[in-house]
Write a protein that holds these residues in place. Structure first.
Motif, PDB file in Angstrom:
ATOM      1  N   TRP A 139       0.822  -1.336  -0.055  1.00  0.00           N
ATOM      2  CA  TRP A 139       0.036  -0.062   0.102  1.00  0.00           C
ATOM      3  C   TRP A 139       0.820   1.330  -0.054  1.00  0.00           C
ATOM      4  CZ3 TRP A 139      -4.083  -1.355   4.318  1.00  0.00           C
ATOM      5  CH2 TRP A 139      -5.062  -2.057   3.772  1.00  0.00           C
ATOM      6  N   ALA A 140       0.704   2.065  -0.767  1.00  0.00           N
ATOM      7  CA  ALA A 140       1.336   3.282  -0.938  1.00  0.00           C
ATOM      8  C   ALA A 140       0.636   4.476  -0.005  1.00  0.00           C
ATOM      9  CB  ALA A 140       1.338   3.966  -2.520  1.00  0.00           C
ATOM     10  N   VAL A 141      -0.614   4.411  -0.024  1.00  0.00           N
ATOM     11  CA  VAL A 141      -1.347   5.000   1.003  1.00  0.00           C
ATOM     12  C   VAL A 141      -2.498   3.771   1.448  1.00  0.00           C
ATOM     13  CG1 VAL A 141      -1.034   7.163   0.397  1.00  0.00           C
ATOM     14  CG2 VAL A 141      -2.959   6.146  -0.449  1.00  0.00           C
ATOM     15  N   GLU A 142      -3.113   4.088   2.553  1.00  0.00           N
ATOM     16  CA  GLU A 142      -3.902   2.816   2.935  1.00  0.00           C
ATOM     17  C   GLU A 142      -4.875   2.516   1.639  1.00  0.00           C
ATOM     18  OE1 GLU A 142      -5.687   1.554   7.055  1.00  0.00           O
ATOM     19  OE2 GLU A 142      -6.727   3.224   6.279  1.00  0.00           O
ATOM     20  N   GLY A 143      -5.069   1.038   1.376  1.00  0.00           N
ATOM     21  CA  GLY A 143      -5.734   0.962   0.288  1.00  0.00           C
ATOM     22  C   GLY A 143      -5.474   0.852  -0.956  1.00  0.00           C
ATOM     23  N   LEU A 144      -4.278   1.567  -1.348  1.00  0.00           N
ATOM     24  CA  LEU A 144      -3.791   1.708  -2.704  1.00  0.00           C
ATOM     25  C   LEU A 144      -2.469   0.830  -2.947  1.00  0.00           C
ATOM     26  CD1 LEU A 144      -4.245   3.678  -5.237  1.00  0.00           C
ATOM     27  CD2 LEU A 144      -2.535   4.871  -4.615  1.00  0.00           C
ATOM     28  N   THR A 145      -2.972  -0.405  -3.850  1.00  0.00           N
ATOM     29  CA  THR A 145      -1.647  -1.002  -3.739  1.00  0.00           C
ATOM     30  C   THR A 145      -0.873  -0.888  -5.096  1.00  0.00           C
ATOM     31  OG1 THR A 145      -2.870  -2.909  -3.067  1.00  0.00           O
ATOM     32  CG2 THR A 145      -1.194  -3.715  -4.257  1.00  0.00           C
ATOM     33  N   HIS A 146       0.423  -0.331  -4.650  1.00  0.00           N
ATOM     34  CA  HIS A 146       1.233  -0.142  -5.907  1.00  0.00           C
ATOM     35  C   HIS A 146       2.163  -1.242  -6.290  1.00  0.00           C
ATOM     36  CE1 HIS A 146       3.739   3.351  -8.141  1.00  0.00           C
ATOM     37  NE2 HIS A 146       3.780   2.239  -8.838  1.00  0.00           N
ATOM     38  N   ARG A 147       2.119  -2.026  -7.054  1.00  0.00           N
ATOM     39  CA  ARG A 147       2.802  -3.311  -7.157  1.00  0.00           C
ATOM     40  C   ARG A 147       3.629  -3.168  -8.538  1.00  0.00           C
ATOM     41  NH1 ARG A 147       0.513  -9.391  -7.299  1.00  0.00           N
ATOM     42  NH2 ARG A 147      -1.148  -8.298  -8.160  1.00  0.00           N
ATOM     43  N   TYR A 148       2.713  -2.808  -9.467  1.00  0.00           N
ATOM     44  CA  TYR A 148       3.530  -2.565 -10.790  1.00  0.00           C
ATOM     45  C   TYR A 148       4.046  -1.326 -11.122  1.00  0.00           C
ATOM     46  CZ  TYR A 148       0.925  -6.895 -11.477  1.00  0.00           C
ATOM     47  OH  TYR A 148       0.340  -8.153 -11.547  1.00  0.00           O
ATOM     48  N   PRO A 149       5.147  -0.800 -11.924  1.00  0.00           N
ATOM     49  CA  PRO A 149       5.603   0.389 -12.144  1.00  0.00           C
ATOM     50  C   PRO A 149       4.558   1.348 -12.518  1.00  0.00           C
ATOM     51  CG  PRO A 149       7.152  -1.087 -13.227  1.00  0.00           C
ATOM     52  CD  PRO A 149       5.917  -1.955 -12.718  1.00  0.00           C
ATOM     53  N   THR A 150       3.495   1.047 -13.628  1.00  0.00           N
ATOM     54  CA  THR A 150       2.890   2.145 -14.121  1.00  0.00           C
ATOM     55  C   THR A 150       1.116   2.067 -13.637  1.00  0.00           C
ATOM     56  OG1 THR A 150       2.378   0.389 -15.725  1.00  0.00           O
ATOM     57  CG2 THR A 150       4.074   2.203 -16.050  1.00  0.00           C
ATOM     58  N   LYS A 151       1.147   1.167 -12.733  1.00  0.00           N
ATOM     59  CA  LYS A 151      -0.312   0.644 -12.420  1.00  0.00           C
ATOM     60  C   LYS A 151      -0.729   0.595 -10.702  1.00  0.00           C
ATOM     61  CE  LYS A 151      -0.030  -3.747 -14.752  1.00  0.00           C
ATOM     62  NZ  LYS A 151      -0.555  -4.724 -15.678  1.00  0.00           N
ATOM     63  N   VAL A 152      -1.806   1.009 -10.464  1.00  0.00           N
ATOM     64  CA  VAL A 152      -1.902   0.731  -8.974  1.00  0.00           C
ATOM     65  C   VAL A 152      -3.553   0.115  -9.104  1.00  0.00           C
ATOM     66  CG1 VAL A 152      -0.899   2.585  -8.120  1.00  0.00           C
ATOM     67  CG2 VAL A 152      -3.053   3.077  -8.836  1.00  0.00           C
ATOM     68  N   LEU A 153      -3.931  -0.247  -7.789  1.00  0.00           N
ATOM     69  CA  LEU A 153      -5.216  -0.838  -7.513  1.00  0.00           C
ATOM     70  C   LEU A 153      -5.592  -0.324  -6.282  1.00  0.00           C
ATOM     71  CD1 LEU A 153      -7.125  -3.717  -7.675  1.00  0.00           C
ATOM     72  CD2 LEU A 153      -5.923  -4.278  -5.401  1.00  0.00           C
ATOM     73  N   ALA A 154      -6.935   0.448  -6.527  1.00  0.00           N
ATOM     74  CA  ALA A 154      -7.453   1.196  -5.481  1.00  0.00           C
ATOM     75  C   ALA A 154      -8.651   0.598  -4.783  1.00  0.00           C
ATOM     76  CB  ALA A 154      -7.751   2.457  -5.808  1.00  0.00           C
ATOM     77  N   GLU A 155      -8.612   0.335  -3.597  1.00  0.00           N
ATOM     78  CA  GLU A 155      -9.611  -0.537  -2.916  1.00  0.00           C
ATOM     79  C   GLU A 155     -10.593   0.469  -2.330  1.00  0.00           C
ATOM     80  OE1 GLU A 155      -7.006  -4.602  -1.835  1.00  0.00           O
ATOM     81  OE2 GLU A 155      -6.933  -2.687  -0.705  1.00  0.00           O
ATOM     82  N   ILE A 156     -11.378   0.749  -2.951  1.00  0.00           N
ATOM     83  CA  ILE A 156     -12.170   1.949  -2.251  1.00  0.00           C
ATOM     84  C   ILE A 156     -13.314   1.634  -1.559  1.00  0.00           C
ATOM     85  CG2 ILE A 156     -11.798   3.684  -4.404  1.00  0.00           C
ATOM     86  CD1 ILE A 156     -14.565   3.113  -5.242  1.00  0.00           C
ATOM     87  N   VAL A 157     -13.852   0.354  -1.346  1.00  0.00           N
ATOM     88  CA  VAL A 157     -14.692  -0.119  -0.643  1.00  0.00           C
ATOM     89  C   VAL A 157     -14.515  -1.558   0.008  1.00  0.00           C
ATOM     90  CG1 VAL A 157     -16.276  -0.829  -2.509  1.00  0.00           C
ATOM     91  CG2 VAL A 157     -17.387  -0.547  -0.273  1.00  0.00           C
TER      92      VAL A 157
END
Ligand code: SF4
Length: 458
Positions: A139-157
């Motif tokens: 998590w770069a910030v809570e709920g935002l997974t930054h695993r790949y260089p150019t993409k993120v996953l935002a867990e909004i709920v």
């Protein structure tokens, strides 16, 4: 034409008749097509399932289900009527075959797992983990997974309209079960979403945002729209994908006029800014593609999203044959306008061994389905390797099929490997289910389980 291993034929979709289930015998079409009615009547307990199925389901089946909920389940029970209705779709509840049809049914097998489904000796792999992909670590910030260089996953709920037994995000998503508590976000939702947007504004190397959860259908639409509108103001964001299994589990949500009007506004804004807005869904079995699901998918396309794509999960007893995968892909593509995209190997969460396939089996399935679908709609079968990310199953660099350990590499560093000099040279392991290994391999794992600190095969 010569006979083919898979025989393509177009199949007309049909909505199963929900009135065959005693609990819904009097439900009108208007009620059935209301998202509110579907949410209010979702099945959350064995007692409610008994009321819906009447005497159709035997007490043995219900006890099997109850025991699983008590002793094994990683997800609590939540299944909308739309999905219940696709289980054993042509068997009346009064039929003597009803319970056996439910036991054998692909949708039942992953949405309502019973204790007797689970692998008895190794219900979980020794390396199974609650957050098996280590998303929270990244998590770069809570709920935002930054695993790949150019993409993120935002867990909004952290919730969904339906809870799948094999959910990879079982650590975070849904309600606690008797065996598993859930991680809870520490920040209030508005602070989390603001922190995500702040990170993205400050990180122009990220161009692609998966807006997920949970399921975006569980956040009130105005909040989803406001978040995506903000995302569209971030100059570096070029791809936005909204993740919603509800497109299949609760298509009524996406057919609601206020939601479709909001999707149309977002799609127009995205287009005006040159951003690709797509919807990603999660369908695992052909029978889940009903006329209502197809109508919802096509309505999203008509509202202007660039694409609706499917990311299924490869699950034993659900879709583990070339025919089952191709039937599903053709139903999605031909009848619903949904592009087959990925099938993931089921992740190494607790209790998943009876669902998981070996990498070798997945490779064979990938080879078997090649050549039937158009290239752009031929799904890739991928293994989501911990600390690596999605790898096509034929990318394995080394494979010990006796111990069931495959090794994978990558060409980028995850967010937690900035100072890791060997990250790009390292081989990262992934494990096949132990009960599917040759006897020698199973014996190795049994012996290892008896040692206090087992060695990882290298
Ligand atoms: S819809 Fe997705 S996030 Fe929700 S329970 Fe199913 S797999 Fe997990």
């Amino acid at each position: 034409m010569a006979e083919q291993p898979y025989q393509y034929r177009r199949r007309e979709l049909a909505e199963p008749d929900w009135r065959r289930l005693p609990g819904w015998a009097g439900v009108t079409r208007a009620e059935w097509e209301s998202a509110q009615w579907q949410r209010a009547h979702s099945v959350k307990s064995v007692r409610q399932l008994r009321e819906v199925a009447g005497r159709g389901l035997t007490e043995e089946f219900l006890a099997d289900l109850e025991r699983d909920q008590r002793e094994r389940a990683t997800m609590s029970m939540l299944i909308p009527p739309q999905m219940v209705n696709t289980i054993a779709p042509s068997v009346p509840a009064s039929s003597a075959e009803f319970t056996s049809a439910w036991y054998a049914d692909p949708v039942r097998r992953y949405m309502l797992p019973v204790f007797s489904d689970r692998q008895p000796e190794w219900p979980s792999h020794p390396y199974a983990a609650r957050d098996s992909l280590h998303e929270a670590e990244m998590w770069a910030v809570e709920g935002l997974t930054h695993r790949y260089p150019t993409k993120v996953l935002a867990e909004i709920v952290p919730t969904c309209p339906q809870y799948c037994g094999h959910c990879t995000r079982m650590d975070l998503v849904g309600n606690p079960t008797p065996s598993y508590d859930k991680h809870r976000f520490s920040l209030p939702r508005e602070d989390r979403l603001a922190a995500m947007l702040g990170y993205l504004r400050a990180t122009p190397t990220v161009r692609d945002v998966v807006v997920s959860g949970g399921d975006v259908a569980n956040l009130p639409w105005p909040r989803v729209e406001a978040f995506v509108t903000e995302l569209l103001s971030v100059e570096s964001v070029r791809d936005i994908r909204l993740a919603s299994k509800a497109l299949m589990g609760l298509p009524q949500h996406w057919l609601a006029p206020d939601v479709l009007a909001g999707v149309a506004r977002l799609a127009a804004l995205a287009r005006s800014r040159g951003v690709s807005l797509a919807v990603h869904t999660h369908v695992n079995a052909a029978q889940s593609v009903t006329p209502l699901v197809a109508r919802a998918a096509r309505a999203l396309l008509e509202a202007g999203v660039r694409d609706v794509r499917n990311q299924g999960v490869l699950l034993r007893g659900v879709n583990d044959s070339p025919g089952a995968l191709l039937d599903l892909c053709f139903a999605l593509l031909d009848e619903a306008g949904v592009t087959p995209y990925y099938f993931y190997l089921c992740d190494m969460i607790p209790g998943a061994e009876h669902w998981r396939l070996t990498v070798r089996e997945a490779q064979a399935l990938q080879s078997a389905i090649m050549g039937y679908l158009p290239g752009f709609a031929t799904p890739r079968i991928v293994c989501d390797v911990p600390y690596v990310g999605k790898r096509w199953v034929h990318q394995v660099v080394r494979y010990d099929a006796v111990l069931g350990v495959s090794y994978w590499t990558k060409g980028y560093r995850t967010a937690i490997e900035a100072g890791d000099q060997v990250a790009l040279a390292r081989e990262y392991p992934y494990y096949d289910p132990v009960h599917l290994l040759p006897e020698e391999g199973q014996a190795w794992w049994r012996a290892r389980a008896q040692r206090p600190a087992g060695r990882v095969p290298a």
